[in-house]
Structure formats: structure tokens, C-alpha cells
Design a protein around this motif. Sequence first.
Motif, mmCIF file in Angstrom:
data_model
loop_
_atom_site.group_PDB
_atom_site.id
_atom_site.type_symbol
_atom_site.label_atom_id
_atom_site.label_comp_id
_atom_site.label_asym_id
_atom_site.label_seq_id
_atom_site.Cartn_x
_atom_site.Cartn_y
_atom_site.Cartn_z
ATOM 1 N N CYS A 30 -21.752 31.789 -62.862
ATOM 2 C CA CYS A 30 -20.639 32.040 -63.772
ATOM 3 C C CYS A 30 -21.175 32.451 -65.140
ATOM 4 C CB CYS A 30 -19.729 30.831 -63.903
ATOM 5 S SG CYS A 30 -18.167 31.305 -64.691
ATOM 6 N N ILE A 32 -19.288 32.002 -68.000
ATOM 7 C CA ILE A 32 -18.712 31.152 -69.048
ATOM 8 C C ILE A 32 -18.765 29.708 -68.548
ATOM 9 C CG2 ILE A 32 -17.127 32.996 -69.764
ATOM 10 C CD1 ILE A 32 -14.812 31.400 -68.652
ATOM 11 N N CYS A 34 -16.175 26.592 -68.553
ATOM 12 C CA CYS A 34 -14.901 25.965 -68.909
ATOM 13 C C CYS A 34 -15.116 24.457 -68.973
ATOM 14 C CB CYS A 34 -13.837 26.273 -67.865
ATOM 15 S SG CYS A 34 -13.595 28.034 -67.600
ATOM 16 N N TYR A 36 -13.389 22.169 -68.003
ATOM 17 C CA TYR A 36 -12.808 21.393 -66.899
ATOM 18 C C TYR A 36 -13.533 21.655 -65.582
ATOM 19 C CZ TYR A 36 -10.506 25.947 -66.640
ATOM 20 O OH TYR A 36 -10.261 27.282 -66.634
ATOM 21 N N CYS A 37 -14.594 22.464 -65.610
ATOM 22 C CA CYS A 37 -15.208 22.909 -64.353
ATOM 23 C C CYS A 37 -16.546 22.233 -64.093
ATOM 24 C CB CYS A 37 -15.409 24.419 -64.398
ATOM 25 S SG CYS A 37 -16.251 25.061 -62.952
ATOM 26 N N ARG A 39 -19.038 22.593 -60.717
ATOM 27 C CA ARG A 39 -19.128 23.170 -59.374
ATOM 28 C C ARG A 39 -20.128 22.470 -58.479
ATOM 29 N NH1 ARG A 39 -20.934 28.403 -60.476
ATOM 30 N NH2 ARG A 39 -21.125 27.828 -62.648
ATOM 31 N N PRO A 83 -17.793 30.707 -55.763
ATOM 32 C CA PRO A 83 -17.489 29.525 -56.569
ATOM 33 C C PRO A 83 -17.761 29.693 -58.074
ATOM 34 C CG PRO A 83 -19.526 29.193 -55.356
ATOM 35 C CD PRO A 83 -18.944 30.469 -54.864
ATOM 36 N N GLY A 84 -18.400 30.775 -58.495
ATOM 37 C CA GLY A 84 -18.545 31.077 -59.920
ATOM 38 C C GLY A 84 -17.543 32.163 -60.262
ATOM 39 N N ASN A 114 -12.580 35.337 -64.476
ATOM 40 C CA ASN A 114 -12.260 34.920 -65.840
ATOM 41 C C ASN A 114 -12.142 36.132 -66.773
ATOM 42 O OD1 ASN A 114 -14.910 35.686 -66.708
ATOM 43 N ND2 ASN A 114 -15.699 33.751 -65.935
HETATM 44 FE FE1 SF4 Z 1 -14.573 28.470 -65.499
HETATM 45 FE FE2 SF4 Z 1 -14.335 29.418 -63.013
HETATM 46 FE FE3 SF4 Z 1 -16.622 29.679 -64.336
HETATM 47 FE FE4 SF4 Z 1 -15.832 27.279 -63.487
HETATM 48 S S1 SF4 Z 1 -16.402 28.999 -62.200
HETATM 49 S S2 SF4 Z 1 -16.727 27.785 -65.494
HETATM 50 S S3 SF4 Z 1 -13.593 27.454 -63.738
HETATM 51 S S4 SF4 Z 1 -14.667 30.610 -64.894
#
Ligand code: SF4
Length: 422
Positions: A30, A32, A34, A36-37, A39, A83-84, A114
Motif C-alpha cells: 500500500c 498510504i 490509514c 484504521y488498517c 493487514r 490486500p493493499g 485509495n
Molecule cells: Fe488504507 Fe486500504 Fe492501504 Fe489499508 S490497504 S492502509 S485501508 S488504503
Amino acid sequence: MHKDITKHPCFNKETAGSCGRVHLPVAPKCNIQCNYCNRKYDCVNESRPGVTSSVLKPFQAVEYMDKVLAKEPRITVAGIAGPGDPFANPAETIETMRLLNQNHPHLLFCLSSNGMGILPYLDDIAELGVSHVTITISAVDPKVGAQIYAWVKDGNVVYHGEKGAEVLLDRQLRAIKGLKERGIIVKVNSIVIPGINDEHIIEVAKVCATLGADIQNMIPLKPTADTPFSHLSEPGRETVLPLRREGGEFIEQMTHCKRCRADAVGLLGKDQSASLCGTLQACSKLKPLEAKLARPHVAVATREGMLVNQHLGEATSFQIWSEADTGGYRFIEERQAPEVGCGPQRWADLSDVLKDCRAVLSAAIGETPRMTLEKNGVKPYVVDGVIEDALRFVYEGGDMNALKVRRTGIGGGCAGGGGGCG
Ligand code: SF4
Ligand code: SF4
């Protein structure tokens, strides 16, 4: 080929009982973070984005798709949702879509991003027949966004705070506009986070509607362990329903989202990711026979033939390596690079020179060549180490990052030779 775009169960609730979707987990990284994430958890009872049992390579995803369709012919949509982020892994995403387009052109194709890295790929998305794209936008004010995103990565630069949120927002809004200009259906996912953006989410609805987005999906935060938002509580119907009602005055609202995993499969109300978990894992172990035949070689930027130690832009030639029949790797030939000084065309020409190579190894690479090579199926790796070690990572898998820290002391970085690397 004519596709019936109404057969997407997320965009059309009427079809949710008869049309299914599969998420192909080909995008592990990923760009960025977030708040709340997380993985790292894999639990088949856990149902939320960002989680998958296995990650697939593009050729494995197509094998998996065949098997899924054999078991569940009601699948009408193939999507990538992590998943990213699909565009933190653009080569894998575009290659998967290309292979799906070749092998299953009747399916609807869907991407969920995103929005940070999508802009360079808008034309590819349209050309490959992707009909539905979701962009997750939870704030349209960098002050609010700064509380949601820990960091945002743009190429090699990492931004924090309001600057990061501002860069991300700019990409997201331009993404909606660009997708709509290409006739693509756009959904905006907005995570409702109590005390952070719940009083701001209607503003998100307004701004996205102005840009032409088709539908908004307000998703209640699912607090996840080991994240900055783990202490928040999940907003209930009493919070989300009024927000959807108010948001619905500006943009259509999705009301049946299941907060699927990155490897979700089946009808929305009857997810089969648990029963197909074995199939997914088996596909993730398949050997790339076809890929091997199409792109058997790896190109290496090296000064003396032992170390990966040249900047891509400086290399006037590349060593071409392949797997040896007897095990290990063998040097095939030295191949001339295109002339320096012909602008971005140089990287398209280099892609052509390396068209039988699955990867190119160099000590550094600029953003333009990286994107051009990836788009053309040559995966660039930045490596600082012994050629044979790096080849083992490319052919057998593993964490290439381990090689980046292994300094050799012999010309590891860019010598700034004006090679025009980016
Ligand atoms: Fe955000 Fe999705 Fe990246 Fe997780 S995988 S950090 S929810 S953009
Ligand atoms: Fe559809 Fe929601 Fe599942 Fe995405 S997370 S596939 S929008 S139901």
C-alpha cells in the motif's frame, strides 16, 4: 464485447442475490497508511478489507478465476481490492486485468483504490474494459484527513500530517474526474469514523457528487487491534442511517455493503471465501510456467558483472540472465540500451529491448522509467548486492528488501552521471 454493467451486485442491489463477485488478491503493498488498517491478521472468520489468506501473482489469479467460475458460475464481477492498494502494485494490477480481459472478457472488471497512484493508469483502465472503480475518500479537508492517514507515499517521498492528506486528496479528486471523463462508473467509499469525520462526511458526499461520482458507500469503522483507531467504537445504525439519508440528497447511497475481505468470493450475502480458501492457497503455489515461457530472462545493470551496481539511467547496456537447466543461473548476453537523450521514449524503447525479461535489476531508478517498464511488463527492482542473490529473489520469491541493505561498497548508488533517469 457488450457487457451488462447492471450485473454488479455492489452497484446494483437488485442483482445482489443472483450475481456474485470475486476479489483477486494480487496487490499486497500500500502507498498510504490509514489509521484504521492492519493487514497482518488473517482469520477466515474476519470479514473486512485489507485481509486475505494468500496473495496471488497475475498468472495465478487467472488460474484461480477459472476454478472459481467452475464452482460458482454466478460470478459476474472480477475485482482487485488489495490486500493493499491496486496502484501501489500497478504492474500486477494491470497484468491481471490484461489476462482477465484475454481469458474472461464477458466478466465485469472492478478496481477499488485509495486513489493515490491511479492517475497514470486511467487510460489503461479504460482500455482494459474496467467498468467500475471505487475510490475511498473519507475526508475532503486536509485537516480532517491528517487525523485519518498516518502517512502518504508519493514515489520515494513520504508525507505526514496535512501535507500528506492534501496530496492524497488532490489525487483522489482528479481520479474521480478522470474516471468519469472515460465513462467509468465511480463509487466513493467513505469510512465513518466517530469523532474524526462523522460530522464531515456529508461534505465528502457533496464534493464527490459535484465531480460526477455515481454512488457513495458510507462504511462504519470496524475498529481493528494494533491500530491508532482501535479504541474507537463502531458506529451503529443510529449514526450511519441519518448520514446516509442526508448524503442521499447529494449522491445515491449504497446500503448493502458487506465490508468484504480482499479475497471475498461468491454472492454478497453468501460469501464462499472460507470454502474456496484451499483453492486460493493452492493457486498461490502454482509455478509460473506460462510466464516462464513468455519472459524467461532478467536484465541487470552492472559495471563488472558480479554486482547490481549501476543506475538504470546510466547503463549503456544490460546483462541478460536466465535460469540454467542444471540449476542456478546463466549469463545469456550483453544487450545495448537505447541511446541517452531521447526523453520518455527511451523507456518505451528499453521496454521493447527487454521484452523477453520479467524484471530489470538496477541500483536506482527514476519514477518515469519505473512506471513505463512496469506498464510494459518488466518489473523493476532496486537492488544493492550480488547478481546471483538478486536473481534468486526474482525467480524463487522472497523479500527483495533484504538485499537493499546489504552494502557492498562498490558503486551502490547513483553516480549522477546525467543519464536522465526520470
Ligand atoms: Fe488504507 Fe486500504 Fe492501504 Fe489499508 S490497504 S492502509 S485501508 S488504503
Ligand atoms: Fe461490494 Fe462492499 Fe464487498 Fe466492496 S466491500 S465488494 S462494495 S459489498
